[in-house]
Every structure is written in structure tokens, then in C-alpha cells.
Design a protein around this motif. Structure first.
Motif, short mmCIF file in Angstrom:
data_model
loop_
_atom_site.label_atom_id
_atom_site.label_comp_id
_atom_site.label_asym_id
_atom_site.label_seq_id
_atom_site.Cartn_x
_atom_site.Cartn_y
_atom_site.Cartn_z
N THR A 153 0.84 -1.20 0.00
CA THR A 153 0.00 0.00 0.00
C THR A 153 0.88 1.25 0.00
O THR A 153 0.60 2.22 -0.71
N SER A 164 0.89 3.84 -3.01
CA SER A 164 0.47 5.22 -2.69
C SER A 164 1.52 6.23 -3.12
O SER A 164 1.20 7.36 -3.49
N ASN A 185 -0.96 6.55 3.24
CA ASN A 185 -2.26 5.87 3.43
C ASN A 185 -2.21 4.71 4.43
O ASN A 185 -3.00 3.77 4.33
#
Length: 438
Positions: A213, A217, A264
Motif C-alpha cells: 500500500t 500510494s 495511506n
């Protein structure tokens, strides 16, 4: 005058020498033992011709043998608290002491199963029979038969049984009892749950998903690239890398909160137990360590237990208990033991009450005490499996340690950080102020 003085001196020397020569004679231990044995033989010889005294002596000997064996068995239950049992005599020691005392006064031949000397000896009884009535002979033979029977079992199967329940065995019983007590504490229970939760967490995809992630991101986002250099600067220091690893793996550290690019990601990860991961693990100096918390300290003690009570040790302990229990079963099922129960049902003399008490109470209680120790050792693996997660956790640690699991996730998080740094370098010019300092 001189002559008188000389005669007086010679006389004095002679008296002194005589006094020294006539001083008390010191007997050696062997001579004293010989004299004692001779006195004993003379005493026994006198009994042969005196039937009432012979029978009375037999009653006394019968009672002594039976009560000595019963006393030994009763002592086996003298330490109910197995957590502290090594401070008490073990079965092997108790048996050896009791047997040595018995044999010193009532010599017994294990091969023939008979007493070789004294009023319980059949050889001596045969010499005394001509001076006895039929009833006297019947009573004496009755007592000798029972004394022989209980002695055969005591010097045979029970001796081997007690030999297995020696001091080393008893120390192992104490260790197991203390380990079981530890498993009942809140300290153990919380660490037992925490270890499993940590293994599940670090084996899951939670950390890889966080790392991916973060990388997705970042992408090639120009704004993120400048944020990256404003925090990490031109060279990622060990402390900055350390903060990143704690952030990706656990959301934060017990020592500080990560204040770099969030990408994030949440800044705290909670285990299935409800406790944050960083309460247990802390990455310090690019290496995983236990966090500086009470919970982590308890977990560290728990993990150290794996070294003492590993899977091999649990199997060996159970085997030790099983071996002792099988010998106990043999001692109970032995023909010499079965005969005791039969003989206890027949009463002829008052000492038979002691005999019955020994067979039906003292010996079973002693055997029960030994069986409890055997059961404790045999049942340890099952107890742990039924009441804790310890056995499986021990296997997990043996296959791949918790530290190794954390290291594996650290390596991946490090690669992600290096990938992001590589992408940022392609966006932010080398002359930019954020890249002019480390």
C-alpha cells in the motif's frame, strides 16, 4: 640415704609401668561386633529351649517387620506438595533405609524368600519345635509365612519400583509441578495468547499489504517525492530506517511515533488479543527486540521456557513417567503382591491387624503417592495441549522463531523503502535543497 632414694625411684617406676600396663583395654569395632554377635547367638540359643519366650520374640519380630514396611510406605505420602517435593526423601532413599534396618536385624535371602537368622528363620524354628506345642508351632509358622510374604514383595518388585522413583526422578517431578503452576499464572496465560497472536500476525499478509500500500500510494507522485526527501533527506540514516520499519510493521514504536510520509497507512496495529503490536516488539538498531514493557518482559520469559521445555523434553518426561507407571503396574500385579491380599484376610494373632493395615491401607497409600507422580509426568503433554497453546507455540518457535518471522518482514519493508527512495530520486532534482543534506 642414696640407696633408699634409688630403691624408692625404682619402685615408683615399677608402679607407674604396672599402672600403664593395666589401663583399660580398647576393643576394636570388629571385636565389639563379634562379641555382640556372640551374645545374640547365645540369646537365640536360649530361646530354643523356652517356647513361651520364643513365641513372644516371634510376635515382636513379626510386628517390627510389618510396621517397618508399612512405615516406609506411609512416608511416601509425606510430601503432597509436589512443587517442593525435592526437599523430602525420595522413594528410593526411604526404601533403602528401611530395608537396611530390617536386614541388619532380620537377615533375609531374596532367592529363597526366607529369613536366614533369628526367630523368623525356619531353620531355627525346626530346632525349637520339639519344645513347643502344636498351637505354638501353628501361630509361629503363621507369623513367619506372613513376614516372609511381605518381605518378598518389599525386597523384590517394590524395590525395583522405588529404585525408579529416585532423587533424580523426584527432582523432575518438582520441575514439572512448578512448570504447571507457572502455566496457571496470568503472566503465562497472557504471554501464551500474545505469542500465538504475534505469530499469526507476522505470518499473515498484513505487513506485506501495508508495504505494498505504501509503495502504490507513493507511485511517481511528485508531491510525495518532495515529502519523502524533506523527511529522509539525501541519505536514509539508520534511525530513519528504524522508524520506517517500526511504522510499516507495527504502526509505531514504544520509543517514538513515526512522523514521516504516511502513504495511506494507519499508525497503530492491534493484535487479535486487543493489544498493540508495538507493546511486544521494537526494532532497535535495525534488529528486532522485545519492547521495554512489562508485557514484552513476560513474553520474553515465556519464549525462554521453550529452551527448557521443548518438544523433545516433553516427550522424554512423559516417557519417564510411563516407564515408572509400568513398573508400578508390575509391582501390583506381581504374584507376591497378590498373595499378600489373600493372607491379609486370615487372622490368627493380634499382629495380623497390623499386617492387614499394611496391606489394605499403608501400601496402597504409598503406591497411590507414587502413581500421582507418574501421572503428573505422563500427563504433561496432554495437560499443556488441553489447557494452553504452549505445545503448538513451541513447535512454531522450533520451526521458525518469532524473531526470524519479524526479520523476514523487516527485509521486505526495507526493500520497499529502497524502492520508494529510487523512485523519489528520479523525481526530485539532485540540486534541490532537500537533497543537499543527509
Amino acid at each position: 640415704m642414696k640407696t633408699q632414694y634409688l630403691l624408692f625411684s625404682l619402685l615408683l617406676c615399677g608402679l607407674t609401668a604396672t599402672a600403664q600396663d593395666g589401663a583399660g583395654y580398647d576393643f576394636t569395632e570388629e571385636e565389639a561386633a563379634t562379641d555382640a554377635q556372640l551374645a545374640k547367638q547365645q540369646e537365640l540359643q536360649a530361646l530354643i529351649g523356652n517356647a513361651p519366650k520364643y513365641e513372644a520374640a516371634t510376635h515382636e519380630a513379626y510386628a517390627i517387620v510389618v510396621n517397618a514396611i508399612a512405615g516406609c510406605c506411609n512416608q511416601l505420602r509425606g510430601h503432597k506438595d509436589l512443587v517442593d517435593c525435592s526437599n523430602y526423601p525420595d522413594a528410593d532413599t526411604l526404601h533403602k533405609e528401611a530395608l537396611a534396618n530390617l536386614l541388619a536385624n532380620y537377615p533375609f535371602d531374596a532367592s529363597s524368600g526366607q529369613f536366614t537368622e533369628g526367630v523368623l528363620s525356619r531353620v531355627m524354628l525346626s530346632k525349637a519345635k520339639p519344645n513347643m506345642t502344636g498351637d505354638q508351632v501353628t501361630r509361629i509358622e503363621h507369623m513367619i509365612t506372613r513376614a516372609e510374604a511381605i518381605m518378598r514383595w518389599f525386597i523384590g518388585p517394590f524395590r525395583f519400583l522405588c529404585g525408579l522413583h529416585n532423587h533424580d526422578f523426584q527432582k523432575e517431578v518438582q520441575r514439572v509441578a512448578r512448570f504447571i503452576e507457572y502455566t496457571k499464572t496470568d503472566e503465562f496465560k497472557s504471554a501464551d495468547e500474545a505469542y500465538r497472536a504475534l505469530v499469526i500476525y507476522f505470518d499473515s499478509n498484513d505487513v506485506p499489504n501495508r508495504a505494498m500500500t505504501a509503495e502504490r500510494s507513493f507511485g511517481y507522485n511528485q508531491q510525495q517525492a518532495y515529502v519523502f526527501y524533506n523527511y529522509f533527506h539525501n541519505r536514509i540514516s539508520d534511525q530513519e530506517r528504524e522508524k520506517w520499519l517500526n511504522f510499516v510493521l507495527m504502526g509505531r514504536s514504544i520509543r517514538y511515533r513515526y512522523d514521516g510520509p504516511i502513504l495511506n497507512l494507519s499508525n497503530e496495529i492491534t493484535l487479535r488479543t486487543g493489544k498493540p503490536v508495538y507493546w511486544y516488539i521494537d526494532i532497535h538498531g535495525t534488529k528486532p527486540r522485545m519492547a521495554a514493557t512489562e508485557l514484552a518482559s513476560k513474553l520474553s520469559s515465556y519464549i525462554n521456557t521453550f529452551q527448557r521445555w521443548n518438544e523433545r523434553r516433553l516427550i522424554d518426561v512423559a516417557g519417564l513417567g510411563k516407564n515408572a507407571f509400568e513398573q508400578l503396574h508390575d509391582a501390583i500385579s506381581h504374584s507376591t503382591f497378590n498373595k499378600l491380599d489373600t493372607l491379609a484376610g486370615e487372622t490368627l494373632v493380634k499382629e495380623d491387624i497390623d499386617f492387614k493395615e499394611a496391606i489394605q491401607k499403608a501400601i496402597p497409600n504409598g503406591l497411590q503417592a507414587l502413581m500421582e507422580k507418574d501421572d503428573l509426568l505422563m500427563g504433561l503433554p496432554d495437560y499443556l495441549a488441553d489447557n494452553t497453546k504452549y505445545v503448538d507455540n513451541c513447535k512454531f518457535e522450533s520451526k521458525t522463531s518469532l524473531r526470524a518471522r519479524v526479520l523476514r518482514r523487516m527485509e521486505m519493508a526495507n526493500r520497499i523503502l529502497d524502492n520508494i527512495a529510487s523512485k523519489a530520486a528520479k523525481i526530485v532534482p539532485a540540486y534541490h535543497p532537500s537533497r543537499q543534506r543527509d
